[in-house]
Design an enzyme around this catalytic site. Structure first.
Site, PDB file in Angstrom:
ATOM      1  CE  LYS A   1     -13.343  -1.340  40.724  1.00  0.00           C
ATOM      2  NZ  LYS A   1     -13.791  -2.552  39.999  1.00  0.00           N
TER       3      LYS A   1
ATOM      4  CE  LYS B   1     -12.417  -7.954  33.483  1.00  0.00           C
ATOM      5  NZ  LYS B   1     -12.224  -6.583  34.133  1.00  0.00           N
TER       6      LYS B   1
ATOM      7  CE  LYS C   1      -9.512 -11.453  41.441  1.00  0.00           C
ATOM      8  NZ  LYS C   1      -8.146 -12.034  41.032  1.00  0.00           N
TER       9      LYS C   1
HETATM   10  P1  TYM Z   1      -6.381  -7.270  37.065  1.00  0.00           P
HETATM   11  O1  TYM Z   1      -5.710  -7.588  38.520  1.00  0.00           O
HETATM   12  O2  TYM Z   1      -7.976  -6.860  37.081  1.00  0.00           O
HETATM   13  O3  TYM Z   1      -6.288  -8.199  36.341  1.00  0.00           O
HETATM   14  C1  TYM Z   1      -4.879  -8.827  36.017  1.00  0.00           C
HETATM   15  C2  TYM Z   1      -4.759  -9.001  34.482  1.00  0.00           C
HETATM   16  O4  TYM Z   1      -5.674 -10.045  33.960  1.00  0.00           O
HETATM   17  C3  TYM Z   1      -6.316  -9.539  32.949  1.00  0.00           C
HETATM   18  N1  TYM Z   1      -7.873  -9.942  32.901  1.00  0.00           N
HETATM   19  C4  TYM Z   1      -8.509 -10.636  31.752  1.00  0.00           C
HETATM   20  N2  TYM Z   1      -7.973 -10.843  30.600  1.00  0.00           N
HETATM   21  C5  TYM Z   1      -8.825 -11.319  29.883  1.00  0.00           C
HETATM   22  N3  TYM Z   1     -10.091 -11.662  30.281  1.00  0.00           N
HETATM   23  C6  TYM Z   1     -10.459 -11.470  31.323  1.00  0.00           C
HETATM   24  N4  TYM Z   1     -11.730 -11.920  31.786  1.00  0.00           N
HETATM   25  C7  TYM Z   1      -9.644 -10.919  32.277  1.00  0.00           C
HETATM   26  N5  TYM Z   1      -9.885 -10.396  33.589  1.00  0.00           N
HETATM   27  C8  TYM Z   1      -8.576  -9.979  34.007  1.00  0.00           C
HETATM   28  C9  TYM Z   1      -6.325  -8.075  32.975  1.00  0.00           C
HETATM   29  O5  TYM Z   1      -6.390  -7.416  31.604  1.00  0.00           O
HETATM   30  C10 TYM Z   1      -5.023  -7.803  33.567  1.00  0.00           C
HETATM   31  O6  TYM Z   1      -3.866  -7.663  32.340  1.00  0.00           O
HETATM   32  N6  TYM Z   1      -4.708  -2.558  36.390  1.00  0.00           N
HETATM   33  C11 TYM Z   1      -4.530  -3.940  36.346  1.00  0.00           C
HETATM   34  C12 TYM Z   1      -3.399  -4.195  37.416  1.00  0.00           C
HETATM   35  C13 TYM Z   1      -2.277  -3.360  37.049  1.00  0.00           C
HETATM   36  C14 TYM Z   1      -1.221  -3.242  35.848  1.00  0.00           C
HETATM   37  C15 TYM Z   1      -0.348  -2.419  36.194  1.00  0.00           C
HETATM   38  C16 TYM Z   1      -1.293  -3.906  34.881  1.00  0.00           C
HETATM   39  C17 TYM Z   1      -1.526  -2.511  37.976  1.00  0.00           C
HETATM   40  N7  TYM Z   1      -0.738  -1.794  37.363  1.00  0.00           N
HETATM   41  C18 TYM Z   1       0.579  -2.177  35.243  1.00  0.00           C
HETATM   42  C19 TYM Z   1      -0.312  -3.860  33.970  1.00  0.00           C
HETATM   43  C20 TYM Z   1       0.882  -2.807  34.072  1.00  0.00           C
HETATM   44  C21 TYM Z   1      -5.654  -4.724  36.885  1.00  0.00           C
HETATM   45  O7  TYM Z   1      -6.557  -4.606  37.643  1.00  0.00           O
HETATM   46  O8  TYM Z   1      -5.688  -5.935  36.532  1.00  0.00           O
END
Ligand code: TYM
Length: 331
Positions: A111, A194, A197
Site C-alpha cells: 500500500k 491475482k 479489482k
Molecule cells: P478482500 O476484501 O481483499 O478479499 C475478500 C476475500 O477474498 C479473497 N480473495 C481471493 N482469493 C483467491 N484469489 C483471489 N484472487 C482473491 N482475491 C481476494 C481474500 O483472500 C479474502 O478472503 N482483509 C480481508 C478482509 C477481512 C477479513 C477479516 C477476512 C477483514 N477482516 C477477518 C477474514 C477475517 C480483505 O481485505 O479481503
C-alpha cells in the site's frame, strides 16, 4: 463444532477470487459450524477514506453473499460497523501491537507503493483490526484466500501475546482455512497472478457480470503465440487461463486443452471461447439471484438487523470478559 469468521471489504462487486478463496469455503461450513460472515466496511476506509457510495457497496456485497448461498438462518451475516464492540477490541490490541512488526507486513508495504499519498494509521494497523474481527467471536477457522495468510499469522501473534501478557488461555489460535488444501489464489485475466479489482477492472470476472461482458473480458485475456515444443512450461498469462478454467470448467474440458497445449495444437481463441461459455454457465445462478435480491430492500434490512443482533451478542460477551481480564472494573 468450531467457530468460523471471515469477511470481505465492500469496495465493489464480488469476483471469482473472492468466491473461490473465501465464500465457497464458508458456504460449505455453515451447516456444521458456528459461522460469522461480515462485510468489512471499517476496513474499506483504509483505502477509500471518502467512499462515494459506501452504503451501495455494502448492499451489493450483502446481496452477493445471499446470492452465493449464505443462509442468514444458520450463519450470522452482519456489517462490521453494526458491531462497534470490535473497535474497542481493536483499540485494546493496538496497545500491544508494535510499529516494527506492523511495518513489515507485506500488504502494508504494498500500500505504501500503491497509495503513497495516503499512508494512514488505519493501513498500518489493518492487521490488528482484522485480528479483532476474528477473535471477537473467539474463532478458530478463517476461510480466506492465499493473500490473507500473513494477516492470520499476525492474528496468532496477537492472540499469544494477549494470553501471555494477561496470563490466561482466553483466545484460541485461529488458522486460515481451505479444507485441508493449500490456500487458493485465483489469477487475473490480465496476466497478473491475482484477480484483484484494485489492480485492473478488466482482470476480474464478477459474479454479477452479464454473458456479453464475460465474453468480452475473457476474449481480451492476455495470451501469447503458443508453445513451440511439446510439454513446454507455461508462461504466467497462460497458467492463468488454465487456472481459471480449472476453477469453473468440467475436468474433461481442462484435460482436453491441456492435451492440446502439450502437443502444440492449442488455439487460444478456441480455449477462451470455451472458457467464456463455462464462466457464463457458472455465473448464471448467481446473477439471477443477485438480480432477484436487488430490489428486495425489506428482506435485506431484516437480514442485516438479525445478523447485527446475533453478532453484537457474541461480541459483547467477549468484550465484557476481556475487560475483566485486563482489569477494568466499575465502581
Ligand atoms: P478482500 O476484501 O481483499 O478479499 C475478500 C476475500 O477474498 C479473497 N480473495 C481471493 N482469493 C483467491 N484469489 C483471489 N484472487 C482473491 N482475491 C481476494 C481474500 O483472500 C479474502 O478472503 N482483509 C480481508 C478482509 C477481512 C477479513 C477479516 C477476512 C477483514 N477482516 C477477518 C477474514 C477475517 C480483505 O481485505 O479481503
Amino acid at each position: 463444532m468450531e467457530t468460523v469468521v471471515s469477511g470481505i471489504r465492500p469496495t465493489g462487486e464480488l469476483h471469482l477470487g473472492n468466491y473461490f478463496g473465501a465464500l465457497r469455503n464458508f458456504i460449505k461450513m455453515q451447516h456444521e459450524h458456528n459461522c460469522y460472515f461480515f462485510i468489512a466496511d471499517y476496513h474499506s476506509l483504509t483505502t477509500h477514506p471518502t467512499p462515494h457510495d459506501l452504503h451501495g457497496h455494502v448492499k451489493s456485497v450483502l446481496i452477493n453473499y445471499l446470492a452465493a448461498g449464505l443462509d442468514p438462518e444458520v450463519s450470522t451475516i452482519y456489517i462490521q460497523s453494526d458491531m462497534p464492540q470490535v473497535a474497542e477490541l481493536y483499540l485494546l490490541l493496538n496497545m500491544n501491537a508494535y510499529i516494527g512488526e506492523l511495518e513489515r507486513v507485506a500488504s502494508f508495504k504494498e500500500k505504501i507503493r500503491t497509495q503513497p499519498n495516503n499512508v494512514n494509521a488505519g493501513l498500518l494497523t489493518y492487521p490488528t483490526l482484522m485480528a479483532a474481527d476474528i477473535i471477537i467471536h473467539r474463532a478458530t477457522k478463517v476461510p480466506v484466500g492465499k493473500d490473507q495468510g500473513q494477516h492470520l499469522e499476525m492474528t496468532r501473534t496477537f492472540v499469544n501475546r494477549f494470553n501471555r501478557l494477561y496470563n490466561v488461555e482466553y483466545f484460541p489460535e485461529p488458522v486460515a482455512y481451505n479444507f485441508g488444501e493449500d490456500l487458493i489464489k485465483i489469477p487475473g485475466l490480465d496476466g497478473s497472478t491475482k484477480m484483484s479489482k484494485s489492480d485492473n477492472e478488466n482482470s476480474c470476472i464478477y459474479l454479477s457480470d452479464s454473458p456479453e461482458l464475460i465474453r468480452k473480458k475473457v476474449m481480451r485475456a492476455v495470451t501469447d503465440q503458443g508453445p513451440t515444443e511439446p510439454m513446454q512450461a507455461k508462461p504466467q498469462p497462460i497458467i492463468n487461463i488454465f487456472d481459471i478454467m480449472a476453477a469453473v470448467s468440467p475436468k474433461e474440458t481442462l484435460e482436453h486443452f491441456e492435451g492440446l497445449y502439450n502437443t502444440c495444437q492449442i488455439r487460444y481463441g478456441d480455449m477462451k471461447k470455451q472458457l467464456a461459455e463455462d464462466v457464463i454457465v457458472f455465473n448464471a445462478p448467481f446473477r439471477e439471484k443477485i438480480q432477484e435480491l436487488s430490489s428486495n430492500n425489506d428482506y435485506l434490512r431484516k437480514v442485516a438487523k438479525h445478523g447485527a443482533e446475533k453478532a453484537v451478542e457474541s461480541a459483547s460477551k467477549t468484550i465484557k470478559e476481556v475487560r475483566e481480564i485486563i482489569g477494568f472494573k466499575s465502581f
